[in-house]
Every structure is written in structure tokens, then in C-alpha cells.
Design a protein around this motif. Structure first.
Motif, PDB file in Angstrom:
ATOM      1  N   ASP A  71      30.035  26.427  47.846  1.00  0.00           N
ATOM      2  CA  ASP A  71      29.886  27.161  46.586  1.00  0.00           C
ATOM      3  C   ASP A  71      31.156  27.894  46.175  1.00  0.00           C
ATOM      4  O   ASP A  71      31.502  27.950  44.995  1.00  0.00           O
ATOM      5  CB  ASP A  71      28.724  28.150  46.688  1.00  0.00           C
ATOM      6  N   TRP A  72      31.851  28.484  47.154  1.00  0.00           N
ATOM      7  CA  TRP A  72      33.070  29.233  46.839  1.00  0.00           C
ATOM      8  C   TRP A  72      34.332  28.390  47.001  1.00  0.00           C
ATOM      9  O   TRP A  72      35.381  28.761  46.488  1.00  0.00           O
ATOM     10  CB  TRP A  72      33.179  30.476  47.722  1.00  0.00           C
ATOM     11  N   GLY A  73      34.244  27.288  47.728  1.00  0.00           N
ATOM     12  CA  GLY A  73      35.408  26.419  47.924  1.00  0.00           C
ATOM     13  C   GLY A  73      36.467  27.004  48.826  1.00  0.00           C
ATOM     14  O   GLY A  73      37.636  26.589  48.762  1.00  0.00           O
ATOM     15  N   LEU A  74      36.111  27.943  49.700  1.00  0.00           N
ATOM     16  CA  LEU A  74      37.074  28.582  50.592  1.00  0.00           C
ATOM     17  C   LEU A  74      37.105  27.867  51.943  1.00  0.00           C
ATOM     18  O   LEU A  74      36.395  26.892  52.165  1.00  0.00           O
ATOM     19  CB  LEU A  74      36.727  30.058  50.767  1.00  0.00           C
ATOM     20  N   LEU A  75      37.966  28.368  52.850  1.00  0.00           N
ATOM     21  CA  LEU A  75      38.158  27.786  54.192  1.00  0.00           C
ATOM     22  C   LEU A  75      38.547  26.311  54.111  1.00  0.00           C
ATOM     23  O   LEU A  75      38.104  25.490  54.907  1.00  0.00           O
ATOM     24  CB  LEU A  75      36.893  27.951  55.040  1.00  0.00           C
ATOM     25  N   GLU A 116      33.816  31.258  39.650  1.00  0.00           N
ATOM     26  CA  GLU A 116      35.266  31.063  39.751  1.00  0.00           C
ATOM     27  C   GLU A 116      35.576  29.660  40.265  1.00  0.00           C
ATOM     28  O   GLU A 116      36.454  28.962  39.728  1.00  0.00           O
ATOM     29  CB  GLU A 116      35.869  32.100  40.697  1.00  0.00           C
ATOM     30  N   ASN A 117      34.857  29.222  41.286  1.00  0.00           N
ATOM     31  CA  ASN A 117      35.080  27.879  41.832  1.00  0.00           C
ATOM     32  C   ASN A 117      34.722  26.801  40.807  1.00  0.00           C
ATOM     33  O   ASN A 117      35.430  25.800  40.671  1.00  0.00           O
ATOM     34  CB  ASN A 117      34.250  27.697  43.107  1.00  0.00           C
ATOM     35  N   GLU A 118      33.626  27.003  40.065  1.00  0.00           N
ATOM     36  CA  GLU A 118      33.248  26.042  39.023  1.00  0.00           C
ATOM     37  C   GLU A 118      34.304  26.000  37.924  1.00  0.00           C
ATOM     38  O   GLU A 118      34.640  24.922  37.415  1.00  0.00           O
ATOM     39  CB  GLU A 118      31.891  26.434  38.433  1.00  0.00           C
ATOM     40  N   HIS A 119      34.827  27.140  37.570  1.00  0.00           N
ATOM     41  CA  HIS A 119      35.878  27.204  36.546  1.00  0.00           C
ATOM     42  C   HIS A 119      37.124  26.456  37.014  1.00  0.00           C
ATOM     43  O   HIS A 119      37.738  25.711  36.236  1.00  0.00           O
ATOM     44  CB  HIS A 119      36.218  28.660  36.256  1.00  0.00           C
ATOM     45  N   LEU A 120      37.513  26.629  38.265  1.00  0.00           N
ATOM     46  CA  LEU A 120      38.703  25.953  38.772  1.00  0.00           C
ATOM     47  C   LEU A 120      38.494  24.447  38.852  1.00  0.00           C
ATOM     48  O   LEU A 120      39.443  23.678  38.686  1.00  0.00           O
ATOM     49  CB  LEU A 120      39.068  26.523  40.144  1.00  0.00           C
ATOM     50  N   ASN A 121      37.272  24.014  39.109  1.00  0.00           N
ATOM     51  CA  ASN A 121      36.989  22.573  39.064  1.00  0.00           C
ATOM     52  C   ASN A 121      37.187  22.025  37.658  1.00  0.00           C
ATOM     53  O   ASN A 121      37.712  20.921  37.470  1.00  0.00           O
ATOM     54  CB  ASN A 121      35.565  22.298  39.546  1.00  0.00           C
ATOM     55  N   ASN A 122      36.752  22.788  36.650  1.00  0.00           N
ATOM     56  CA  ASN A 122      36.976  22.374  35.260  1.00  0.00           C
ATOM     57  C   ASN A 122      38.463  22.391  34.917  1.00  0.00           C
ATOM     58  O   ASN A 122      38.950  21.514  34.200  1.00  0.00           O
ATOM     59  CB  ASN A 122      36.214  23.291  34.302  1.00  0.00           C
ATOM     60  N   VAL A 123      39.179  23.391  35.435  1.00  0.00           N
ATOM     61  CA  VAL A 123      40.614  23.482  35.174  1.00  0.00           C
ATOM     62  C   VAL A 123      41.332  22.280  35.774  1.00  0.00           C
ATOM     63  O   VAL A 123      42.228  21.697  35.170  1.00  0.00           O
ATOM     64  CB  VAL A 123      41.186  24.798  35.754  1.00  0.00           C
ATOM     65  N   GLY A 124      40.921  21.885  36.989  1.00  0.00           N
ATOM     66  CA  GLY A 124      41.572  20.762  37.646  1.00  0.00           C
ATOM     67  C   GLY A 124      41.417  19.465  36.881  1.00  0.00           C
ATOM     68  O   GLY A 124      42.264  18.570  36.985  1.00  0.00           O
TER      69      GLY A 124
END
Length: 769
Positions: A661-665, A738-746
Motif C-alpha cells: 500500500d505504501w510502496g516502502l522497503l 501518496e503511493n497511488e499518486h506516484l504511480n500515476n506520476v510514473g
């Protein structure tokens, strides 16, 4: 506001990396300025400055332009077709020349990047325009066919009609001059106004070739136009989903009825609005980048004392980025078409749909938020003082009363806390430029700001605290005991009031947001019969953190269903129906998420959704076992099972929160143990959030092991646990978006995908080939 800040603020968030790196170029110019200042005293005019001024004077007098002696910009072709620009700096041997070469190299890279991105997006717009053209042809033909069928069914033989002024090839007859006709509807149209709405369509020019959203050819039979055309069903309702299960294809033949036409018009209307929004963003992208190139060249002239802006900006203006007139013209055609066809030539109505006004912050929202907050704090202090003055918790009757009344009002407390967390999320989403309205699919101009959500939370807190204080006063004061029935109905009255406001159809208290919430909630309840969207997942996840609030609803049913005035909570737990609902209501949110995961697994064939579904299934098992242990105290076997099941569910949920969900680690990330892209500049925030998520996930241990805390009542511990879970969910919501937004940005996704109503046999053949 400085241009750099305004430039960043005006960016399309999902396209941020495709904009010109204005700050990076400014840093290079800053180094150039420092270098030049270090080489000469600012108060002394160097010979070179003198020569440059003389040369400039000669230029203004008709000599050779000094810009030609500074840079030489070449337009080259890469791979035979791709155009790119390369600037040669002609004064590299002078002091600071290396920095200026670096500047122009970086400037060319940015121009090529921006130009390539703009050209690619414009090509997408062209393709979509051609596709919309075919869709509009089919819509016009369908309108005529539906009207023709309607007239055939309402009249027979001859029809009264008016000859419209349009370039049609007609077969005239004596009957035409008499005002009646026997010709088909395609050759001679009735109802001039409706047909005129179908005529104005879109055209644009690009690369000297003309592509046209042409006017429908009324000489053609609609059956010819609609031959091979089918309606695409996107399974947007339970009925269509059930039909799709028993049918191999989601496409059906046209039925030529009014309901079908109405649905097609609505879908194309939405498609046109989204297409117009794309054009607006594309035009704004061109304008902002052109302004950035102009500003940075002016700074270069200021810092370097050279004149190179005009020659470079000529290249920029002649590039694809500078030729935005095509987009402007296309926007005008879209406006005219939309107003004619979808708003019945009402320009104000059409432009209101195409260009919704941005929401403006109202002072009354801030004032009321502050006023409600102050009143809520005052009521909270009054409640505490009232309890302390009457020493309610020291009396058996007072303790029993608080045990009965507090669970009823805790429902409002959970909702208020959730709204406060959501308000904080919106604030930080805006601060870190996370495009939450686009992610949620909210209608432009209707999204709530953090101030408005805070206003709702403080207003609800004021109502709940006022009702709670009135309850205590009427119950414990001798004069208030005459209003015993009224006292008992206060919590129920508040709940009914909130439900009425939530589902009220009138245009009050943010109707569009309330409708969006109720519609999303209905889709969650109907899972998996509706196609799942991000708001559906998000709301269902929020509900999983409101277990105690949902159980409070069951408590209301039991309290007011039994019809007794004392010891209701104890009697509720002895009631079989209540205990069954106590189990079911806690499981429902997790079951909805499980069904949503199964739906996505069937649609996307991705095993990730199966793993996510198993995670929710493990949580369902853990909740059921913990509830059984709560109702059957003293049994060690149930305690061991509760610990094991909850531990397994906690590990799975924690891993999913942080990694998925957060895309961390992420492994091999440039930000160690995090991810490559971060919206929050402080990395410590992410590490603190991961640690806090683990700690809050383990709060259930207190409910199972029940550590002895003499100063805290069991009811207080349960309330604290529920509040901690709501706080954890609020923190999760920020990083999830934030993670969903960065996926859209990518993937540069700045628009929602709008399904079109028609499909064509030739398109299916192309796909098969």
C-alpha cells in the motif's frame, strides 16, 4: 510570487517531471553569476562590457545582430524522424564559457524533453479526436434512427415537415411545395431545431494535413452508418454484471430505443468533457513551459551580459511546443460542438460543464469552524466539571449510567475523530501536491477542502457534546427526572438527525460530496456486483477501522428495541440476536474488501489480489475468534487461538501496509529502505510512520491479554483501542494516496479513462490481426 514558485504551483502534478527543470537551470546561472562576480569588481566596468555595449549600440544602429555571435541553434533529426535541438556556444574560450556551455546543454535537454512530451500528448489527442469523430457519427445516426422509429410508430403515411437549410441532395416533388413530404427522414428532416444541434462538429489542422470531425452525411441511411456498430456495456450495475456472467460478449446490437440513446448521449457527454479537460491541460502545459524558457533566457542575459534570448526563443516558438494554435482551435470547435449537441445551444450551461469554476475558500467556513471548536471545547470542559462535581464515577448508579450512556455517544466520537484525521490528510495532500480529487474521481470544483471537513467534524462534535451534557443534566438532576422519556431519546434523535442530513436529497451541506459518499457506500455493499474503483477500496478500508462504531449501531438497535431503562448493555449481551449481530457487523467491512479483491482477481487475473483477499480472510478469522473470546472469558483455549490468529493477521496486514500500500522497503532503492520517489522531503517521517504502524497494529494485545490497569475501566480501554485504530487508518490514508499518486506520476496519468459507448466490427478485426 516569484515565477519559480508559481511555475511549480501551476504544474499538472502527474506531469511534474515532464516540465522544464527551471530550478536546475537557475542553479547553473547562479554558479555563473558567482563566477563572474569573483573575477571582477562589480563597480568597475571591464573592457569586455564596454565592447559589448558598443557592439549592441552598433547593432541597434543597423549593424550585425550580436546574438548571431553568441549561440548557434541547430535543428537535427534523430532516427530519421524525431526532431531535436542542439545549441553551439560560440564564446567558449572566454571566462566562464564552460559554465555557459553547461547551461545551454542543459537547456537543450529540457527543450527536447518538453517538446517530445508535448508532441506525444498531442498525437494522443489527435487519435482520440478521430475516435470521437466516429462516435459522433454513430450518435447522430442513432438519433435520427430513433426519431424515425418514433415518428413511424406515432403516425403513418404522410408527415408534416419543414425543409431545413442544409446542403443536402434532395429528390424534389410536387408534394414538397405543399409543406408535406413522403421522403425518408434522411433526405428531408423534421424538427429543424434538433437536427441543427447535430451539425456543428470539430475540425483541426496539423502538419499541413487536415483531419476533420466531419458533419454527418444526411444523405446516408442511418442503417448504413450503424452497420457493424454495437453498444459496449461496461458492467456498471448489478444487473449488467449478472448478464455479463452468462454472456460471452459485453457488446450488444443496437435496439434503437430512447433509453439506449439517452445512455449513449450521457457517456459521450462525459467523454467530451474529459477530452476538453485534456486540451486545457495541454495548452496550459505549453504556455507554462514557454514562459519558463522566456524567463530563464532573460536571467541568462542578465547574469552573463550577453544577448541570446531572441535567437533561442525563435527556435522554441517554431517547435511543436510553440505551435499551440492547433490545440486552441480544437478547443473552440469542441466548445461549439458541446454547446450545440449536449446543452441545446445554451452557452452558459455548456461552458459551466466544460469549465467548472474552482472552489474558493469562504471566510464563513473558517469562522464557523473556529466557533464550533470553541463551543465544543467549552462543552467538553462543562461535562468533565459536571461529572466531577456530582462524583458520578464514585457512585454505583452513576457508574452504571455512564456504562449505559457512553457507548451510545462514543459512536459520534469515532466519526468526529475520523473526520479530523481525514481533514488532516487533505491538508497534507494539498501541501505535498498529491492530486486527491483526480485519484478519487471527484467532479471538478466539488471536492471538499480540509477546512470544510474540519467544519463538519466540529459541528458534529458540538451536537454530540451538547446532547451528552443534556443527558447528564436530565438524568442526575432532580428536576430533570420528569423528562425521563425525553432524556432517553436524545441519542437516538441525534443519530436520526445525522442520517437524515447524510441522505438528504436537497442541495444543502455539500450535497455532491454526500451523494458521492452514499453512492460509493452502496457500491461497497453491493460488492462484487459493481466494477471496483479506487474510492470503493478506500472507503471499505476506512470502514474496517470503524468496528466499534459499527457495533454501536447494533447497540442502538438493542437499547431501543428492548424498551428498558437500566442495565441495557448487560441484557444486550445476553440476547442471542444481539450477539449474532455483534459478530456479523464487525466482519462485514472485511468481507466487502474480500469480495472486492475477488472481483479484481477475476478481471485482472493478478495473483496479488488473491493474496490481498487472503489477508482480509485471515483478519475475518481473527476478529471472529477475538469476539468469541470476549464473550467467553476465562477459557484459555480461546485466548491462545485469539493470540495466534491475531498475530498471523497482524503480520500479513503490516507487511501489506508498508510494502504494497505504501510502496516502502523497496530493494535497490536510491532512498534506502524506502522508495525512489518521495513526496515528503523528510525521510524520517517514513521511518516513524512504519514504526508507528507496527505499534498501533499490536494494540489488540491489550484486548486479549487484558493487562491490569487499575486506573482504566474496560470500556475506556476499548474506546482508546478504537481511537488508536482510527488514528492509524488516518496515517495509512496519507501514504496510501501518496503511493497511488506516484504511480500515476510514473505513467503520466492525469486523466480518467472514459469508456466510449460504440464499438465497430472493423476495430475488432484490427485487434485480431
Amino acid at each position: 510570487m516569484k515565477f519559480g514558485k508559481d511555475f511549480k504551483k501551476q504544474m499538472v502534478p502527474e506531469w511534474a517531471e515532464a516540465y522544464m527543470d527551471y530550478n536546475g537551470l537557475k542553479r547553473i546561472l547562479g554558479e555563473l553569476r558567482e563566477y563572474k562576480q569573483s573575477k571582477q569588481h562589480p563597480s568597475v566596468t571591464s573592457p569586455r562590457d564596454f565592447e559589448q555595449k558598443s557592439s549592441l549600440s552598433g547593432t541597434l544602429g543597423g549593424g550585425r545582430d550580436v546574438e548571431d555571435q553568441v549561440i548557434d541553434v541547430n535543428t537535427l533529426r534523430r532516427d530519421g524522424s524525431k526532431q531535436f535541438y542542439m545549441t553551439k556556444f560560440l564564446r567558449q574560450s572566454e571566462e566562464g564559457g564552460e559554465l555557459e556551455v553547461t547551461f545551454f546543454t542543459k537547456l537543450d535537454e529540457e527543450l527536447n524533453k518538453v517538446n517530445t512530451f508535448y508532441k506525444g500528448k498531442f498525437e494522443e489527442v489527435k487519435q482520440e479526436a478521430s475516435l470521437l469523430n466516429k462516435q459522433m457519427d454513430a450518435l447522430v445516426a442513432l438519433r435520427i434512427k430513433v426519431k424515425n422509429r418514433h415518428q413511424d410508430s406515432s403516425s403513418s403515411g404522410r408527415r408534416d415537415c419543414v425543409d431545413i437549410t442544409m446542403p443536402l441532395t434532395r429528390n424534389t416533388s410536387a408534394a414538397d411545395t405543399s409543406g408535406t413530404c413522403e421522403l425518408p427522414l434522411i433526405q428531408q428532416q423534421c424538427q429543424i431545431g434538433e437536427v441543427e444541434h447535430m451539425r456543428q462538429l470539430i475540425e483541426f489542422k496539423h502538419d499541413n494535413s487536415r483531419e476533420v470531425f466531419h458533419t454527418y452525411d444526411y444523405n446516408r441511411d442511418p442503417l448504413e452508418v450503424l452497420e457493424g456498430v454495437r453498444i459496449i456495456h461496461t458492467l456498471e450495475s448489478p444487473i449488467s454484471t449478472i448478464k455479463g456472467v452468462f454472456k460471452d460478449s459485453k457488446e450488444e446490437h443496437l435496439s434503437f430505443d430512447k433509453d439506449e440513446l439517452r445512455g449513449v448521449e450521457e457517456r459521450l457527454r462525459v467523454a467530451f468533457i474529459e477530452f476538453y479537460h485534456k486540451l486545457r491541460l495541454l495548452k496550459h502545459y505549453s504556455f507554462m513551459n514557454l514562459s519558463a524558457f522566456s524567463k530563464i533566457m532573460k536571467k541568462y542575459e542578465k547574469f552573463s551580459s550577453r544577448r541570446a534570448s531572441r535567437s533561442y526563443m525563435q527556435i522554441v516558438d517554431n517547435s511543436d511546443l510553440g505551435n499551440s494554435d492547433e490545440v486552441t482551435n480544437l478547443m473552440g470547435r469542441v466548445e461549439a460542438t458541446f454547446i450545440k449537441i449536449f446543452s441545446h445551444s445554451n452557452r452558459r450551461k455548456g461552458m459551466k460543464l466544460l469549465r467548472p469554476k474552482a472552489k474558493t475558500e469562504k471566510h464563513k467556513v473558517s469562522f464557523l469552524s473556529g466557533f464550533f471548536s470553541g463551543c465544543s471545547i467549552a462543552l467538553l470542559v462543562a461535562i468533565v466539571l459536571r461529572i466531577q462535581a456530582q462524583k458520578l464515577m464514585d457512585k454505583k448508579d452513576g457508574t452504571q449510567y455512564m456504562e449505559n450512556i457512553f457507548p451510545l455517544y462514543s459512536l459520534f466520537g469515532y466519526i468526529v475523530l475520523h473526520l479530523l484525521m481525514f481533514s488532516a490528510d487533505i491538508y497534507f495532500w494539498r501541501r505535498y501536491r498529491i492530486n486527491y480529487p483526480f485519484i478519487f474521481g471527484l467532479k471538478r470544483g466539488t471536492e471538499l477542502s480540509y477546512r470544510e471537513v474540519f467544519l463538519l467534524s466540529t459541528g458534529l462534535a458540538l451536537l454530540a457534546l451538547g446532547g451528552f451534557l443534556a443527558n447528564i443534566y436530565l438524568a442526575m438532576d432532580l428536576s430533570g427526572r420528569h423528562y425521563k422519556t425525553l432524556n432517553q431519546m436524545i441519542p437516538l434523535g441525534l443519530l436520526i438527525l445525522i442520517l437524515v442530513i447524510t441522505f438528504c436529497p436537497f442541495n444543502i451541506i455539500y450535497r455532491s460530496s454526500r451523494f458521492f459518499f452514499t453512492w460509493t457506500l452502496f457500491r461497497c455493499i453491493c460488492a462484487p456486483l459493481y466494477p471496483e474503483t479506487f474510492p470503493d477500496f478506500f472507503l471499505a478500508d476506512q470502514l474496517t477501522s470503524q468496528m466499534q462504531a459499527l457495533r454501536s449501531f447494533v447497540l442502538y438497535i438493542c437499547y431501543y428495541g428492548l424498551g428498558e431503562s437500566s442495565r441495557r448493555q448487560r441484557k444486550c449481551h445476553k440476547h442471542g440476536v444481539y450477539n449474532s449481530l455483534y459478530f456479523v457487523i464487525a466482519v462485514i467491512p472485511y468481507w466487502m474488501r474480500f469480495l472486492q479483491c475477488i472481483r479484481r482477481l477475476c478481471e485482472e487475473k493478478d495473483l496479488k489480489h488473491l493474496c490481498n483477499g487472503l489477508k482480509y480472510l485471515s483478519t475475518i478469522v481473527a476478529v471472529i475468534i477475538r469476539t468469541i473470546y470476549e464473550l467467553h472469558k476465562g477459557k484459555t483455549s480461546w485466548m491462545v487461538l485469539a493470540l495466534l490468529s491475531s498475530a498471523v493477521a497482524t503480520m500479513m496486514n503490516t507487511y501489506w501496509d508498508i510494502v504494497v500500500d505504501w510502496g516502502l522497503l523497496q530493494k535497490q532503492s536510491k532512498n534506502r529502505f524506502l522508495r525512489d520517489r518521495l513526496q515528503v522531503p523528510h525521510k524520517s517521517i517514513y521511518f516513524a510512520a512504519m514504526i508507528l504502524d507496527v505499534i498501533l497494529r499490536l494494540a489488540w494485545i491489550q484486548l486479549v491479554l487484558e493487562f491490569r490497569l487499575p486506573s482504566l475501566h474496560k470500556m475506556t480501554v476499548t474506546t482508546i483501542y478504537a481511537c488508536l485504530e482510527i488514528i492509524r487508518r488516518g496515517m495509512w490514508s496519507f501514504f496510501r494516496l501518496e503511493n497511488e499518486h506516484l504511480n500515476n506520476v510514473g505513467q503520466y496519468r492525469a486523466f480518467k479513462s472514459v469508456p466510449l459507448p460504440f464499438s465497430y466490427n472493423d476495430e475488432d478485426d484490427d485487434k485480431e490481426d
